[in-house]
Each structure stands twice: as structure tokens, then as C-alpha cells.
Design a protein around this motif. Structure first.
Motif, PDB file in Angstrom:
ATOM      1  N   LEU A  40       0.960  -1.280  -0.043  1.00  7.41           N
ATOM      2  CA  LEU A  40       0.057   0.006   0.189  1.00  7.41           C
ATOM      3  C   LEU A  40       0.780   1.167  -0.053  1.00  7.41           C
ATOM      4  CD1 LEU A  40      -3.003   0.929   0.236  1.00  7.41           C
ATOM      5  CD2 LEU A  40      -2.528   1.287   2.833  1.00  7.41           C
ATOM      6  N   MET A  44       0.904   4.099  -2.833  1.00  6.19           N
ATOM      7  CA  MET A  44       0.421   5.428  -2.514  1.00  6.19           C
ATOM      8  C   MET A  44       1.647   6.351  -3.057  1.00  6.19           C
ATOM      9  SD  MET A  44      -2.162   5.560  -0.508  1.00  6.19           S
ATOM     10  CE  MET A  44      -2.214   6.863   0.669  1.00  6.19           C
ATOM     11  N   TYR A  49      -3.715   8.387  -3.525  1.00  5.37           N
ATOM     12  CA  TYR A  49      -4.882   7.294  -3.074  1.00  5.37           C
ATOM     13  C   TYR A  49      -5.561   6.646  -4.320  1.00  5.37           C
ATOM     14  CZ  TYR A  49      -4.932   8.615   1.594  1.00  5.37           C
ATOM     15  OH  TYR A  49      -4.655   8.780   2.857  1.00  5.37           O
ATOM     16  N   ALA A  52      -3.606   3.809  -5.913  1.00  5.22           N
ATOM     17  CA  ALA A  52      -3.494   2.889  -4.914  1.00  5.22           C
ATOM     18  C   ALA A  52      -4.656   2.101  -5.028  1.00  5.22           C
ATOM     19  CB  ALA A  52      -3.167   3.237  -3.510  1.00  5.22           C
ATOM     20  N   ALA A  60      -4.008  -7.115  -4.301  1.00 10.79           N
ATOM     21  CA  ALA A  60      -4.433  -7.453  -3.013  1.00 10.79           C
ATOM     22  C   ALA A  60      -4.729  -8.900  -2.978  1.00 10.79           C
ATOM     23  CB  ALA A  60      -5.433  -6.660  -2.382  1.00 10.79           C
ATOM     24  N   GLN A  61      -5.750  -9.455  -3.602  1.00 11.75           N
ATOM     25  CA  GLN A  61      -5.862 -10.650  -3.608  1.00 11.75           C
ATOM     26  C   GLN A  61      -4.887 -11.823  -4.134  1.00 11.75           C
ATOM     27  OE1 GLN A  61      -9.012 -11.999  -2.568  1.00 11.75           O
ATOM     28  NE2 GLN A  61      -9.626 -10.013  -2.025  1.00 11.75           N
ATOM     29  N   SER A  79     -14.316  -9.134   6.332  1.00 14.70           N
ATOM     30  CA  SER A  79     -15.114  -8.046   6.935  1.00 14.70           C
ATOM     31  C   SER A  79     -16.575  -8.250   6.795  1.00 14.70           C
ATOM     32  CB  SER A  79     -14.667  -6.822   6.130  1.00 14.70           C
ATOM     33  OG  SER A  79     -15.285  -5.826   6.557  1.00 14.70           O
ATOM     34  N   ARG A  83     -15.291  -4.902   1.068  1.00 13.89           N
ATOM     35  CA  ARG A  83     -15.345  -4.246  -0.299  1.00 13.89           C
ATOM     36  C   ARG A  83     -15.116  -5.332  -1.413  1.00 13.89           C
ATOM     37  NH1 ARG A  83     -11.616   0.740  -0.195  1.00 13.89           N
ATOM     38  NH2 ARG A  83     -13.581   1.692   0.148  1.00 13.89           N
ATOM     39  N   GLN A 134      -7.127   2.849  11.018  1.00  9.29           N
ATOM     40  CA  GLN A 134      -5.926   3.884  11.412  1.00  9.29           C
ATOM     41  C   GLN A 134      -6.455   5.239  10.610  1.00  9.29           C
ATOM     42  OE1 GLN A 134      -2.343   2.233  10.687  1.00  9.29           O
ATOM     43  NE2 GLN A 134      -2.967   0.233  11.333  1.00  9.29           N
ATOM     44  N   ALA A 136      -4.792   6.582   8.693  1.00 12.28           N
ATOM     45  CA  ALA A 136      -4.035   6.466   7.321  1.00 12.28           C
ATOM     46  C   ALA A 136      -5.201   5.543   6.417  1.00 12.28           C
ATOM     47  CB  ALA A 136      -2.780   5.695   7.235  1.00 12.28           C
ATOM     48  N   CYS A 137      -6.052   5.249   6.904  1.00 11.97           N
ATOM     49  CA  CYS A 137      -7.046   4.206   6.098  1.00 11.97           C
ATOM     50  C   CYS A 137      -8.241   5.188   5.623  1.00 11.97           C
ATOM     51  CB  CYS A 137      -7.375   3.234   6.709  1.00 11.97           C
ATOM     52  SG  CYS A 137      -6.340   2.276   7.925  1.00 11.97           S
ATOM     53  N   HIS A 141     -11.710   4.493   3.502  1.00  9.58           N
ATOM     54  CA  HIS A 141     -12.419   3.596   3.877  1.00  9.58           C
ATOM     55  C   HIS A 141     -13.381   4.538   4.821  1.00  9.58           C
ATOM     56  CE1 HIS A 141     -10.959  -0.319   2.854  1.00  9.58           C
ATOM     57  NE2 HIS A 141      -9.810  -0.084   3.286  1.00  9.58           N
TER      58      HIS A 141
HETATM   59  C1  HEC Z   1      -5.538   3.744  -1.324  1.00  5.26           C
HETATM   60  C2  HEC Z   1      -6.936   3.130  -0.854  1.00  5.26           C
HETATM   61  C3  HEC Z   1      -6.892   2.372   0.507  1.00  5.26           C
HETATM   62  C4  HEC Z   1      -6.201   2.684   1.642  1.00  5.26           C
HETATM   63  C5  HEC Z   1      -5.332   3.681   2.057  1.00  5.26           C
HETATM   64  C6  HEC Z   1      -6.471   1.459   2.709  1.00  5.26           C
HETATM   65  N1  HEC Z   1      -7.479   0.721   2.018  1.00  5.26           N
HETATM   66 FE1  HEC Z   1      -8.144  -1.022   2.518  1.00  5.26          FE
HETATM   67  N2  HEC Z   1      -8.782  -1.898   0.882  1.00  5.26           N
HETATM   68  C7  HEC Z   1      -8.671  -0.971  -0.547  1.00  5.26           C
HETATM   69  C8  HEC Z   1      -9.361  -1.688  -1.617  1.00  5.26           C
HETATM   70  C9  HEC Z   1      -9.166  -1.407  -2.966  1.00  5.26           C
HETATM   71  C10 HEC Z   1      -9.450  -2.875  -1.071  1.00  5.26           C
HETATM   72  C11 HEC Z   1     -10.084  -4.243  -1.808  1.00  5.26           C
HETATM   73  C12 HEC Z   1      -8.851  -5.022  -2.210  1.00  5.26           C
HETATM   74  C13 HEC Z   1      -9.268  -6.293  -2.914  1.00  5.26           C
HETATM   75  O1  HEC Z   1      -9.820  -6.284  -4.009  1.00  5.26           O
HETATM   76  O2  HEC Z   1      -8.815  -7.225  -2.252  1.00  5.26           O
HETATM   77  C14 HEC Z   1      -9.497  -2.974   0.457  1.00  5.26           C
HETATM   78  C15 HEC Z   1      -9.562  -4.017   1.497  1.00  5.26           C
HETATM   79  C16 HEC Z   1      -9.423  -3.900   2.674  1.00  5.26           C
HETATM   80  C17 HEC Z   1      -9.563  -5.009   3.530  1.00  5.26           C
HETATM   81  C18 HEC Z   1     -10.294  -6.535   3.189  1.00  5.26           C
HETATM   82  C19 HEC Z   1     -11.654  -6.390   3.505  1.00  5.26           C
HETATM   83  C20 HEC Z   1     -12.386  -5.849   2.327  1.00  5.26           C
HETATM   84  O3  HEC Z   1     -13.155  -4.818   2.762  1.00  5.26           O
HETATM   85  O4  HEC Z   1     -12.549  -6.288   1.264  1.00  5.26           O
HETATM   86  C21 HEC Z   1      -9.114  -4.848   4.787  1.00  5.26           C
HETATM   87  C22 HEC Z   1      -9.474  -5.154   6.176  1.00  5.26           C
HETATM   88  C23 HEC Z   1      -8.653  -3.166   4.843  1.00  5.26           C
HETATM   89  N3  HEC Z   1      -8.722  -2.948   3.508  1.00  5.26           N
HETATM   90  C24 HEC Z   1      -8.254  -2.600   5.791  1.00  5.26           C
HETATM   91  C25 HEC Z   1      -7.479  -1.335   5.529  1.00  5.26           C
HETATM   92  C26 HEC Z   1      -6.726  -0.813   6.647  1.00  5.26           C
HETATM   93  C27 HEC Z   1      -6.700  -1.047   8.232  1.00  5.26           C
HETATM   94  C28 HEC Z   1      -6.228   0.316   5.924  1.00  5.26           C
HETATM   95  C29 HEC Z   1      -5.084   1.494   6.568  1.00  5.26           C
HETATM   96  C30 HEC Z   1      -4.161   0.932   7.380  1.00  5.26           C
HETATM   97  C31 HEC Z   1      -6.512   0.365   4.649  1.00  5.26           C
HETATM   98  N4  HEC Z   1      -7.397  -0.813   4.372  1.00  5.26           N
HETATM   99  C32 HEC Z   1      -6.324   1.325   3.792  1.00  5.26           C
HETATM  100  C33 HEC Z   1      -8.200   0.311  -0.341  1.00  5.26           C
HETATM  101  C34 HEC Z   1      -7.616   0.815   0.488  1.00  5.26           C
END
Ligand code: HEC
Length: 183
Positions: A40, A44, A49, A52, A60-61, A79, A83, A134, A136-137, A141
């Protein structure tokens, strides 16, 4: 005699280094967490954003699957408000997530859970560790109306049924979940 003693000593040393199923589960969760954080961070740096989101959607997968194969464990993120559809929890996971939500609402600290289960005649150690949001997320989110327009556009394109917004710092975002085969 001497050689035999050395062998016994070596065998004991190797045995002592062999991680237990619990250590393998904990190690996989902690290391995958670091791998995804790093991914991540790099994304970034290169694409902000919105960039990313695009690369997270692609990577991610696969990164998670490859990591699990390498460690010979079944590991995912899940979760209740997922998402990616593939992060939908099973019944066991959903139950734990709901219990944690109640504890978090009551202000309690959330501890990992583990259980030994049998599936199709095979025994596994199951472990789940909470993931909390956090600051940063928030960019991806947080509250939907506060997302940058290009992030919102990317999310709508990649995840038309996205449930993973509207979080605040400290909220339970989901969990790492792992199955380790027991001997
Ligand atoms: C740049 C955008 C971005 C940021 C910043 C980000 N996420 Fe995500 N997050 C995503 C995306 C896109 C997915 C779906 C990924 C996939 O398709 O598997 C995801 C999926 C997840 C999931 C898996 C469950 C789901 O909803 O599918 C978790 C848990 C999660 N994020 C936690 C976090 C946490 C904790 C942070 C901060 C430390 C964070 N993310 C920061 C974009 C982000």
C-alpha cells in the motif's frame, strides 16, 4: 556413542526450531499484514490514493494467495462490510466479527481468537486477528462524502457494491483469518 549423542542433540535442535501451528498462524498473520502495508505504501507513493485503489484492486488478492501458498496456510482478510466479495466471512468468522463489534462498542480491547476445527476429516488450527482502522486508512475507508472525487470514482468502477466506507479511526475494519493444517 559420541556420534549418536551428537545426532540426538541435532535432532532436538531442529525440533526446537520447528514452529508450532500457533506460531505459524501468528507469523503468517503478522507477516501478511506487513506485506500488505508495504504494498500500500509503495502504491501510494507512485499513484496517490486513486492509483493505490487501482493497483490494490489488482494485487491485494493475488499477493494474499501467493503468500498463503508459500507458507502453506489458508489465509485471507474478511469483513462484515467487505469491499471485495471474496472477503465475505464464513459463519465462523462472521460470528467472531459480530462478537468483537459488541466488545468494541463497550470499549473493550479485542483479542485474537483461535480454535481447533475438523473439516472433511482433517484437523486445522483456525485463528483470527482483528484489524482496526487507523487515520491512514480514512482516505479509502472513511465517510463516503469525504473521499477524494477520483478515489470515489475508482471505487465505484472497481467495486460497485462496496460496503467498506463510513469508518472512523479505531473502528473494527475486519480481520485476518488463517487455517493451519494440524498433524
Ligand atoms: C488507497 C486506498 C486504500 C487505503 C489507504 C486502505 N485501503 Fe483497505 N482496501 C482498499 C481496497 C481497494 C480494498 C479491496 C482489495 C481487494 O480487492 O482485495 C481494500 C480492502 C481492505 C480489507 C479487506 C476486506 C474488504 O473490505 O474487502 C481490509 C481489512 C482493509 N482494506 C483494511 C484497511 C486498513 C486497516 C487500512 C489502513 C491501514 C486500509 N485498508 C487502507 C483500499 C484501501
Amino acid at each position: 556413542m559420541r556420534a549418536a549423542a551428537v545426532c540426538v542433540f541435532l535432532a532436538a535442535a531442529v525440533w526446537a526450531q520447528e514452529p508450532t501451528p500457533r506460531q505459524r498462524a501468528e507469523g503468517a498473520i503478522n507477516d501478511l499484514g506487513r506485506v500488505l502495508q508495504q504494498l500500500l505504501g509503495e502504491e501510494m507513493k507512485h499513484g496517490g490514493y486513486a492509483g493505490a485503489v487501482r493497483s490494490c484492486a489488482e494485487n491485494a488478492q493475488t499477493v494474499t494467495e501467493e503468500f498463503g501458498r508459500e507458507r502453506q496456510v489458508d489465509i485471507r482478510r474478511v469483513s462484515l462490510k467487505y469491499r471485495n466479495q471474496r472477503d465475505q466471512p464464513d459463519d465462523w468468522e462472521a460470528e467472531r466479527l459480530k462478537a468483537w463489534l459488541k466488545q468494541a462498542e463497550a470499549g473493550a480491547a479485542l483479542a485474537p481468537v483461535e480454535e481447533t476445527v475438523t473439516e472433511n476429516g482433517r484437523r486445522f488450527l483456525r485463528m483470527m486477528k482483528p484489524i482496526r482502522l487507523q487515520a491512514a486508512c480514512l482516505g479509502c475507508h472513511g465517510a463516503r462524502e469525504q473521499l477524494a472525487p477520483e478515489v470515489k470514482a475508482q471505487l465505484e468502477a472497481k467495486y460497485p457494491r462496496d460496503k467498506a466506507t463510513g469508518y472512523k479511526t479505531g473502528d473494527l475494519r475486519g480481520a485476518f483469518t488463517v487455517l493451519v493444517r494440524l498433524p
